[in-house]
Design an enzyme around this catalytic site. Sequence first.
Site, PDB file in Angstrom:
ATOM      1  CD  GLN A  33       0.101 -10.882  -4.368  1.00  0.00           C
ATOM      2  OE1 GLN A  33       1.005 -10.104  -4.117  1.00  0.00           O
ATOM      3  NE2 GLN A  33      -0.960 -10.515  -5.048  1.00  0.00           N
ATOM      4  CG  ASP A  69       0.678  -4.984   0.419  1.00  0.00           C
ATOM      5  OD1 ASP A  69       0.761  -4.433  -0.690  1.00  0.00           O
ATOM      6  OD2 ASP A  69       0.726  -6.215   0.584  1.00  0.00           O
ATOM      7  CE  LYS A 127       2.629  -7.085  -5.535  1.00  0.00           C
ATOM      8  NZ  LYS A 127       1.660  -7.551  -4.540  1.00  0.00           N
TER       9      LYS A 127
HETATM   10  N1  GUN Z   1      -3.667  -9.137  -3.835  1.00  0.00           N
HETATM   11  C1  GUN Z   1      -4.234  -8.279  -4.715  1.00  0.00           C
HETATM   12  N2  GUN Z   1      -3.689  -7.051  -4.583  1.00  0.00           N
HETATM   13  C2  GUN Z   1      -2.772  -7.142  -3.607  1.00  0.00           C
HETATM   14  C3  GUN Z   1      -1.876  -6.205  -3.027  1.00  0.00           C
HETATM   15  O1  GUN Z   1      -1.835  -5.024  -3.350  1.00  0.00           O
HETATM   16  N3  GUN Z   1      -1.078  -6.700  -2.036  1.00  0.00           N
HETATM   17  C4  GUN Z   1      -1.125  -7.971  -1.635  1.00  0.00           C
HETATM   18  N4  GUN Z   1      -0.311  -8.348  -0.641  1.00  0.00           N
HETATM   19  N5  GUN Z   1      -1.935  -8.866  -2.144  1.00  0.00           N
HETATM   20  C5  GUN Z   1      -2.753  -8.445  -3.135  1.00  0.00           C
END
Ligand code: GUN
Length: 293
Positions: free
Chosen positions: A96, A119, A52
């Site tokens: 995350q 998200d 990211k």
């Molecule tokens: N953990 C697995 N996929 C995601 C996601 O799309 N966003 C976040 N914040 N955590 C995750």
Amino acid sequence: MQIIDGKKVAEQIKLEIAEEVKQMKEQGLKIPHLAAILVGHDGGSETYVAHKVKDCAEVGFKSTLVRFEDDVTETELLAAVQKLNNDSDVDGIIVQLPVPKHISEQKIIEAIDYRKDVDGFHPINVGRTVIGLPSYVSATPFGIVELLRRYKVETKGKNCVVIGRSNIVGRPMSILLSQKAQPGDCTVTVCHSATPDIASYTSKADIIIAALGKPGFLKASMVKEGAVIIDVGTTRVPAPETKSGFRLKGDVDYDEVAPKCSFITPVPGGVGPMTRVSLLQNTLLAAKKSFFK
Ligand code: GUN
């Protein structure tokens, strides 16, 4: 049969975003800024967050990574979220997941200002999505809709089966595809772990979204000739011959299923790259205050 090349589409979208950021800079506007919170040192989470941060740099976004050890308290984490909520330079915030067991994931999600919830996990964004209001949509469903749109896959009036009902993939996917929109206008069936005889549904489907997390689950015998197959699975299976020691395996038995399809996404290189780019798209929308002031 056409392979849906998510890697190529994601690269194209990144170029489009980079161009827009360049223009924002030229106009003297603030550049988009994503803040990510990472708790602990889980290998998968470390990789996702590193991607990211790298993706942000590639399109010219600013990013901030806030790290905590596994023993961070819920209060400390909530305070960190609050600080980012109040930081006017930060457009988008992600925490995350998963977070350690002593921390309530739901509390953390709800603590994020929904206007910065890139998200799309906050109940306000989920609720707005359900009733068709502008909202942040979680990255994987957003990316899949974009793939269907860019490959001009006809969805109107089609039977779509979504396998999996998770809050971040299956559920929002089923909602988006049933909406009066293009892509959309499907008749959607959601299959899940309590569905007896999933094949009886998939074998009648024009479009199948496989998002159950069981590698190789969808076999040729379960698929209608000419179906559109979207494979969301990304299970890590041991592969000693690779540098990382694993490779990604989808929920679809690709070699068997591909010859029967009209369209199919490969793993890797299908949905995965689109999930990554969707977060950038949401962050750009946040920076432009597209939905909320
Ligand atoms: N953990 C697995 N996929 C995601 C996601 O799309 N966003 C976040 N914040 N955590 C995750």
